[in-house]
Design a protein around this motif. Structure first.
Motif, PDB file in Angstrom:
ATOM      1  N   ILE A   1       0.836  -1.202   0.000  1.00 21.73           N
ATOM      2  CA  ILE A   1       0.000   0.000   0.000  1.00 21.73           C
ATOM      3  C   ILE A   1       0.874   1.256   0.000  1.00 21.73           C
ATOM      4  O   ILE A   1       1.863   1.326   0.729  1.00 21.73           O
ATOM      5  N   THR A   2       0.506   2.237  -0.824  1.00 21.91           N
ATOM      6  CA  THR A   2       1.228   3.515  -0.843  1.00 21.91           C
ATOM      7  C   THR A   2       0.475   4.612  -0.102  1.00 21.91           C
ATOM      8  O   THR A   2       1.087   5.576   0.357  1.00 21.91           O
ATOM      9  N   ASP A   3      -0.844   4.479   0.016  1.00 20.36           N
ATOM     10  CA  ASP A   3      -1.678   5.472   0.698  1.00 20.36           C
ATOM     11  C   ASP A   3      -2.554   4.769   1.742  1.00 20.36           C
ATOM     12  O   ASP A   3      -3.320   3.864   1.396  1.00 20.36           O
ATOM     13  N   LEU A   4      -2.443   5.242   2.990  1.00 18.23           N
ATOM     14  CA  LEU A   4      -3.247   4.667   4.061  1.00 18.23           C
ATOM     15  C   LEU A   4      -3.904   5.790   4.855  1.00 18.23           C
ATOM     16  O   LEU A   4      -3.225   6.646   5.429  1.00 18.23           O
ATOM     17  N   ASN A   5      -5.232   5.805   4.853  1.00 17.20           N
ATOM     18  CA  ASN A   5      -5.988   6.846   5.546  1.00 17.20           C
ATOM     19  C   ASN A   5      -6.699   6.250   6.755  1.00 17.20           C
ATOM     20  O   ASN A   5      -7.640   5.473   6.615  1.00 17.20           O
ATOM     21  N   LEU A   6      -6.242   6.637   7.948  1.00 11.60           N
ATOM     22  CA  LEU A   6      -6.828   6.156   9.201  1.00 11.60           C
ATOM     23  C   LEU A   6      -7.462   7.305   9.980  1.00 11.60           C
ATOM     24  O   LEU A   6      -7.756   7.171  11.170  1.00 11.60           O
ATOM     25  N   SER A   7      -7.685   8.412   9.337  1.00  8.59           N
ATOM     26  CA  SER A   7      -8.161   9.610  10.024  1.00  8.59           C
ATOM     27  C   SER A   7      -9.587   9.455  10.550  1.00  8.59           C
ATOM     28  O   SER A   7     -10.361   8.615  10.089  1.00  8.59           O
ATOM     29  N   LYS A   8      -9.909  10.274  11.554  1.00 14.56           N
ATOM     30  CA  LYS A   8     -11.256  10.350  12.122  1.00 14.56           C
ATOM     31  C   LYS A   8     -11.747   9.006  12.643  1.00 14.56           C
ATOM     32  O   LYS A   8     -12.827   8.524  12.287  1.00 14.56           O
ATOM     33  N   ASN A   9     -10.916   8.415  13.505  1.00 13.26           N
ATOM     34  CA  ASN A   9     -11.290   7.208  14.215  1.00 13.26           C
ATOM     35  C   ASN A   9     -11.078   7.454  15.706  1.00 13.26           C
ATOM     36  O   ASN A   9     -11.071   8.605  16.146  1.00 13.26           O
ATOM     37  N   GLU A  10     -10.872   6.400  16.462  1.00 11.48           N
ATOM     38  CA  GLU A  10     -10.615   6.515  17.899  1.00 11.48           C
ATOM     39  C   GLU A  10      -9.318   5.784  18.258  1.00 11.48           C
ATOM     40  O   GLU A  10      -9.176   5.225  19.344  1.00 11.48           O
ATOM     41  N   ILE A  11      -8.377   5.795  17.336  1.00 16.25           N
ATOM     42  CA  ILE A  11      -7.121   5.059  17.498  1.00 16.25           C
ATOM     43  C   ILE A  11      -6.242   5.733  18.543  1.00 16.25           C
ATOM     44  O   ILE A  11      -5.998   6.931  18.483  1.00 16.25           O
ATOM     45  N   TYR A  12      -5.794   4.945  19.499  1.00 17.18           N
ATOM     46  CA  TYR A  12      -4.947   5.485  20.560  1.00 17.18           C
ATOM     47  C   TYR A  12      -3.516   4.954  20.494  1.00 17.18           C
ATOM     48  O   TYR A  12      -2.626   5.444  21.189  1.00 17.18           O
ATOM     49  N   LYS A  13      -3.296   3.952  19.652  1.00 22.30           N
ATOM     50  CA  LYS A  13      -1.958   3.384  19.506  1.00 22.30           C
ATOM     51  C   LYS A  13      -1.818   2.754  18.132  1.00 22.30           C
ATOM     52  O   LYS A  13      -2.777   2.184  17.603  1.00 22.30           O
ATOM     53  N   LEU A  14      -0.612   2.854  17.560  1.00 19.25           N
ATOM     54  CA  LEU A  14      -0.347   2.254  16.258  1.00 19.25           C
ATOM     55  C   LEU A  14       0.590   1.062  16.426  1.00 19.25           C
ATOM     56  O   LEU A  14       1.500   1.096  17.254  1.00 19.25           O
ATOM     57  N   PRO A  15       0.393   0.011  15.642  1.00 25.96           N
ATOM     58  CA  PRO A  15       1.257  -1.177  15.770  1.00 25.96           C
ATOM     59  C   PRO A  15       2.657  -0.922  15.197  1.00 25.96           C
ATOM     60  O   PRO A  15       2.810  -0.232  14.186  1.00 25.96           O
ATOM     61  N   ASP A  16       3.661  -1.486  15.838  1.00 27.54           N
ATOM     62  CA  ASP A  16       5.037  -1.350  15.358  1.00 27.54           C
ATOM     63  C   ASP A  16       5.215  -1.986  13.984  1.00 27.54           C
ATOM     64  O   ASP A  16       6.145  -1.639  13.248  1.00 27.54           O
ATOM     65  N   GLU A  17       4.328  -2.893  13.646  1.00 32.55           N
ATOM     66  CA  GLU A  17       4.425  -3.584  12.355  1.00 32.55           C
ATOM     67  C   GLU A  17       4.233  -2.663  11.160  1.00 32.55           C
ATOM     68  O   GLU A  17       4.513  -3.061  10.017  1.00 32.55           O
ATOM     69  N   LEU A  18       3.795  -1.431  11.379  1.00 31.31           N
ATOM     70  CA  LEU A  18       3.635  -0.497  10.256  1.00 31.31           C
ATOM     71  C   LEU A  18       4.933  -0.280   9.490  1.00 31.31           C
ATOM     72  O   LEU A  18       4.912   0.064   8.309  1.00 31.31           O
ATOM     73  N   GLU A  19       6.057  -0.480  10.154  1.00 32.23           N
ATOM     74  CA  GLU A  19       7.331  -0.294   9.466  1.00 32.23           C
ATOM     75  C   GLU A  19       7.550  -1.338   8.369  1.00 32.23           C
ATOM     76  O   GLU A  19       8.456  -1.199   7.536  1.00 32.23           O
ATOM     77  N   GLU A  20       6.722  -2.382   8.363  1.00 32.67           N
ATOM     78  CA  GLU A  20       6.808  -3.399   7.312  1.00 32.67           C
ATOM     79  C   GLU A  20       6.136  -2.941   6.021  1.00 32.67           C
ATOM     80  O   GLU A  20       6.240  -3.626   5.001  1.00 32.67           O
ATOM     81  N   MET A  21       5.463  -1.811   6.057  1.00 34.38           N
ATOM     82  CA  MET A  21       4.816  -1.293   4.847  1.00 34.38           C
ATOM     83  C   MET A  21       5.863  -0.527   4.045  1.00 34.38           C
ATOM     84  O   MET A  21       5.968   0.702   4.106  1.00 34.38           O
ATOM     85  N   LYS A  22       6.638  -1.265   3.306  1.00 34.23           N
ATOM     86  CA  LYS A  22       7.832  -0.739   2.639  1.00 34.23           C
ATOM     87  C   LYS A  22       7.545   0.273   1.539  1.00 34.23           C
ATOM     88  O   LYS A  22       8.431   1.039   1.156  1.00 34.23           O
ATOM     89  N   GLU A  23       6.310   0.287   1.020  1.00 35.83           N
ATOM     90  CA  GLU A  23       5.977   1.191  -0.086  1.00 35.83           C
ATOM     91  C   GLU A  23       5.098   2.358   0.350  1.00 35.83           C
ATOM     92  O   GLU A  23       4.726   3.191  -0.484  1.00 35.83           O
ATOM     93  N   LEU A  24       4.777   2.445   1.624  1.00 31.38           N
ATOM     94  CA  LEU A  24       3.869   3.483   2.103  1.00 31.38           C
ATOM     95  C   LEU A  24       4.480   4.869   1.944  1.00 31.38           C
ATOM     96  O   LEU A  24       5.567   5.150   2.436  1.00 31.38           O
TER      97      LEU A  24
END
Length: 219
Positions: free
Chosen positions: A106-129
């Motif tokens: 994925i190159t574009d990820l939109n997580l806006s306007k939610n209730e997220i309080y923490k992001l997973p460390d695994e996001l660094e695996e998204m090499k093309e973001l």
């Protein structure tokens, strides 16, 4: 962005074309067990968006009132290489780590306007973001993983509840160009650190008067 999301449009269409995507079709796409997994999120709406994503390579589940990312989506899109994912305007509190592995291109990820309080460390695996939007959530700390995503150029984390950066975090990135951190209640020390950070990318902060050390002295 259009006034109504695809999920809202699909909801309005359900009374007209329920025959186009029904239980038999869903069973063909993965079996009856998927119906139970998706039932809480609206089986027809989610399945329709997954079917569209197979053609457009963009998964749009915005404004679907999702409280949890549907695990069945990983199965329905198991043979699809997504390039974009929009999960904005839901009530998600967390993002499953599997998202980074299953949809790693994925190159574009939109997580806006939610209730997220923490992001997973695994996001660094998204090499093309390249673009990540986590604005208008409940993040309390600026996650260090955001600076480890190798190709990330644009980061929007404005309008959260961020007061500080994670401990021992290095604010550095070879790929970042723009970071929006406006409208966050940073501590004075953190705000000053970000304001004076010697980095190669632009950090956008809300205007705030920084107190000098001598101003904190009492006589």
């Amino acid at each position: 962005m259009a006034p109504s999301s695809n999920c809202e449009q699909n909801s309005n269409e359900n009374n007209v074309d329920n025959q186009s995507v029904g239980v038999p079709d869903i069973e063909k796409m993965g079996g009856r067990m998927l119906i139970n997994k998706l039932a809480g999120e609206g089986v027809v709406k989610v399945v329709k968006q997954c079917e569209k994503a197979k053609e457009t390579l963009t998964l749009d589940l915005s404004q679907c009132n999702l409280a949890k990312f549907p695990d069945a989506v990983f199965y329905l899109l198991r043979d699809t290489t997504l390039t974009a994912c929009d999960l904005s305007s839901n009530v998600l509190r967390r993002i499953p780590p599997q998202l980074a592995f299953k949809f790693s291109l994925i190159t574009d990820l939109n997580l806006s306007k939610n209730e997220i309080y923490k992001l997973p460390d695994e996001l660094e695996e998204m090499k093309e973001l390249v673009r990540l939007d986590v604005s208008h959530n409940y993040l309390l700390n600026l996650p260090s993983v955001l600076f480890r995503i190798p190709k990330l150029r644009q980061l929007r984390a404005n309008h959260n509840a961020i007061i500080d950066i994670e401990s021992n975090q290095v604010i550095a990135s070879e790929s970042l160009e723009f970071v929006d951190l406006r409208s966050n209640p940073f501590t004075p020390q953190c705000y000053k650190l970000l304001k004076n950070a010697q980095v190669s990318f632009h950090i956008e902060l809300s205007t705030r008067r920084i107190k000098e050390d001598w101003e904190d002295l009492t006589i």
